[in-house]
Design a protein around this motif. Structure first.
Motif, PDB file in Angstrom:
ATOM      1  N   TYR A  44     -14.043 -50.062   0.619  1.00  0.00           N
ATOM      2  CA  TYR A  44     -13.770 -51.437   1.024  1.00  0.00           C
ATOM      3  C   TYR A  44     -15.076 -52.223   1.095  1.00  0.00           C
ATOM      4  O   TYR A  44     -16.151 -51.651   1.297  1.00  0.00           O
ATOM      5  N   THR A  45     -14.960 -53.526   0.884  1.00  0.00           N
ATOM      6  CA  THR A  45     -16.125 -54.407   0.981  1.00  0.00           C
ATOM      7  C   THR A  45     -16.335 -54.803   2.430  1.00  0.00           C
ATOM      8  O   THR A  45     -15.388 -54.973   3.190  1.00  0.00           O
ATOM      9  N   CYS A  46     -17.616 -54.936   2.806  1.00  0.00           N
ATOM     10  CA  CYS A  46     -17.965 -55.196   4.202  1.00  0.00           C
ATOM     11  C   CYS A  46     -19.121 -56.186   4.254  1.00  0.00           C
ATOM     12  O   CYS A  46     -20.129 -55.995   3.578  1.00  0.00           O
ATOM     13  N   SER A  47     -18.962 -57.251   5.065  1.00  0.00           N
ATOM     14  CA  SER A  47     -20.020 -58.245   5.210  1.00  0.00           C
ATOM     15  C   SER A  47     -20.674 -58.185   6.587  1.00  0.00           C
ATOM     16  O   SER A  47     -21.386 -59.117   6.974  1.00  0.00           O
TER      17      SER A  47
ATOM     18  N   GLU B  53     -15.956 -46.938  16.275  1.00  0.00           N
ATOM     19  CA  GLU B  53     -14.983 -48.015  16.108  1.00  0.00           C
ATOM     20  C   GLU B  53     -14.951 -48.472  14.649  1.00  0.00           C
ATOM     21  O   GLU B  53     -15.987 -48.516  13.978  1.00  0.00           O
ATOM     22  N   ALA B  54     -13.783 -48.833  14.182  1.00  0.00           N
ATOM     23  CA  ALA B  54     -13.619 -49.231  12.792  1.00  0.00           C
ATOM     24  C   ALA B  54     -14.205 -50.615  12.546  1.00  0.00           C
ATOM     25  O   ALA B  54     -14.133 -51.500  13.398  1.00  0.00           O
ATOM     26  N   CYS B  55     -14.766 -50.788  11.380  1.00  0.00           N
ATOM     27  CA  CYS B  55     -15.239 -52.086  10.941  1.00  0.00           C
ATOM     28  C   CYS B  55     -14.030 -53.011  10.766  1.00  0.00           C
ATOM     29  O   CYS B  55     -12.975 -52.577  10.284  1.00  0.00           O
ATOM     30  N   PRO B  56     -14.140 -54.292  11.149  1.00  0.00           N
ATOM     31  CA  PRO B  56     -12.988 -55.201  11.005  1.00  0.00           C
ATOM     32  C   PRO B  56     -12.566 -55.416   9.550  1.00  0.00           C
ATOM     33  O   PRO B  56     -11.455 -55.902   9.296  1.00  0.00           O
TER      34      PRO B  56
END
Length: 571
Positions: free
Chosen positions: A202-205, A219-222
């Motif tokens: 997944y892409t993450c900013s 905790e999971a990244c939003p």
């Protein structure tokens, strides 16, 4: 030498000659066995001048035997030596354990994966030395892959690609395949898209700091639950260069609850604003991280066994997540500790060495003070010697030390028999000469009288090293010339026989004539040493090896009108 001692010398020489001949499948040489013979029998040493004459006919007799007769005779003299030879017959790489599960593969395929951010230091030689040796043992494939997908932090050096391949050739290996990762970026994009489709990325900013806090808290990244279409679109924007450095990454979805935070949703691709130095790759801005790129390439090139540092255990664990998504079987992995090299005062690090060379502390990568492969080559040390020393380290998971003396011992064994001798004096002290022959005629090689002699015109004065200067009234034997007694600042010829050396302990020293001597700049790991050498050195070509007697092996580098430059190899 009494009869009992002569008999012992003959017996030990025969044993050593038999062992040497069988080990190397060739005729034994006096020089090759004299070292072990004297080392294992200290009581022989006072008779060092006589022993070659006793040993030579023994060796000649042994060399006349065929291999079966040699083996039979050695078994009579030393059964343990035959067992040692049998063990060595299993291969010169006996220090390396068998590769795990090697018999389960049709072909063993291994890779060396250098980052071409600069020339290789000595430690870098361990990987190709061991992989090349394994490839030879298993008749397998040796792949070289340039991992050059970091255009910024470990920026590739355009000269390093060819330099590294040259170093591998120097070590005695020829890769079966050479791959450059920066040529394969589209392949990595293709597999990233497949991974996205598998739900594995997944892409993450998030900023690096924000994600680190989430990761460490479990905790999971939003952004973790983005739909695949959005991820594909954002990754396409990454590939098109629409984001700047740090604005967007592609992460591999792993286990957010994994006990090791380093394995939680790691980065597979990131944006790099700095263009790659290779023209073919300069337009890319979306670059794979090493764990992703390396894992994909290992599978696509059929690598069966990976050797990597014990500190990179997490790399295998990260890559296994990708392999599991694609249903691939992960290669066998051997982890080893770091290798430390003694003798040098500088840290064995490419970045450190680059800085010091750029600052002018060293002349370049082939400066003898630099622990680099280029330096060893210029000093006249053969790649085969470095490989043998590296293979002897094995594949222990503990950090290991490589004494350079081990490299030198292997090199000495390779070059000693073929290397002419010469005299060179450091910090020479002048003494006039009275009497004696007009010229000295020492042999080109003491173990090969058939090669002839070198003629050294003596003139009116000689140079001696300070520690070799006799006290007034004492005598000294000028090697290859004769006996002299000191009277003030003059050495007076005494016309005595060699018995003064054998019976009265008159020291034998090297020397050079003042007239006709050659000024030499001897480049060593401790800096440059000024010397004077006998006139004949001027006749040797650059790249020729010599042994400066009682000093060490050197490689002739250059002749100029002012001086001859030699690089010191080792004692």
């Amino acid at each position: 030498m009494d009869d009992d001692l002569r008999e012992r010398v003959e017996r030990e020489a025969e044993r050593a000659a038999l062992f040497n001949g069988l080990k190397h499948d060739s005729d034994a040489q006096v020089g090759a066995i004299m070292g072990p013979l004297m080392g294992e029998n200290p009581d022989f040493r006072p008779h060092g001048d006589e022993i070659p004459g006793v040993v030579a006919p023994v060796i000649e007799r042994v060399n006349g035997l065929d291999a079966d007769a040699k083996r039979e005779r050695l078994a009579e003299l030393d059964p343990g030596a035959v067992e040692e030879l049998d063990a060595e017959d299993e291969g010169d790489d006996r220090d390396l354990p068998d590769l795990p599960n090697a018999d389960e593969y049709d072909e063993i395929r291994m890779r060396a994966a250098p980052n071409p951010n600069g020339p290789w230091h000595i430690g870098h030689a361990r990987m190709p030395a061991v992989i090349g040796t394994y490839a030879d043992r298993y008749d397998g494939a040796f792949i070289v892959r340039f991992d050059d997908t970091d255009p910024e932090t470990k920026r590739p050096d355009l000269d390093a690609y060819d330099a590294i391949l040259s170093d591998i050739e120097y070590l005695g290996f020829e890769p079966d395949e050479v791959i450059t990762a920066s040529d394969r970026v589209e392949t990595y994009y293709e597999h990233a898209r497949d991974l996205i489709d598998e739900g594995g990325a997944y892409t993450c900013s998030c900023s690096g700091e924000a994600f680190s806090e989430l990761k460490n808290a479990g905790e999971a990244c939003p952004h973790r639950d983005k739909d695949a279409e959005t991820v594909r679109e954002e990754f396409a924007a990454m590939v098109d260069g629409e984001y700047g450095s740090g604005e967007m990454v592609l992460r591999v979805r792993t286990d957010i609850d994994h006990k090791n935070p380093a394995l939680r949703d790691f980065v597979a691709f990131r944006m790099v604003d700095t263009p790659h130095p290779r023209e073919e790759a300069a337009d890319y801005r979306c670059w794979p991280m090493l764990d992703f790129q390396s894992g994909i390439d290992d599978h696509l090139t059929g690598v069966t066994h990976i050797i990597r540092g014990i500190d990179l255990q997490d790399s295998a664990k990260r890559q296994r997540f990708v392999y599991d998504y694609f249903g691939w079987e992960y290669p066998e992995v051997v982890h080893w500790g770091h290798v430390q090299v003694d003798e040098y005062d500088v840290k064995m690090s490419t970045s450190t060495l680059k800085e010091k060379i750029a600052a002018g502390e060293y002349d370049g990568w082939d400066d003898p003070r630099v622990p680099s492969i280029k330096s060893l080559r210029r000093r006249g040390i053969r790649g085969e010697a470095l490989v043998a020393a590296m293979v002897e380290l094995g594949t222990s998971t503990s950090d290991v030390d490589l004494p350079m003396s081990n490299v030198y011992a292997h090199n000495r064994e390779l070059v000693d028999d073929d290397t002419d001798r010469a005299f060179a004096v450091r910090e020479g002290v002048r003494y006039d000469i009275a009497g004696g022959p007009d010229a000295a005629t020492p042999p080109l090689h003491p173990d090969h009288p058939d090669r002839g002699e070198r003629e050294i015109p003596v003139g009116d004065a000689v140079l001696l090293e300070p520690e070799d200067v006799p006290e007034p009234g004492e005598r000294v034997w000028l090697k290859g010339f004769g006996p002299f007694g000191r009277e003030g600042d003059t050495l007076v010829y005494t016309d005595e026989s060699i018995e003064v050396v054998r019976e009265k302990g008159v020291p034998v020293v090297h020397w050079v004539p003042v007239e006709g001597s050659v000024s030499v700049r001897l480049r060593t790991t401790d800096g440059d040493v000024p010397c004077f050498a006998e006139p004949g050195i001027a006749d040797y070509d650059p790249d020729d090896l010599l042994q400066f007697e009682r000093v060490g092996f050197v490689r002739v580098d250059d002749h100029t009108e002012r001086e001859t430059v030699c690089y010191f190899a080792h004692p």
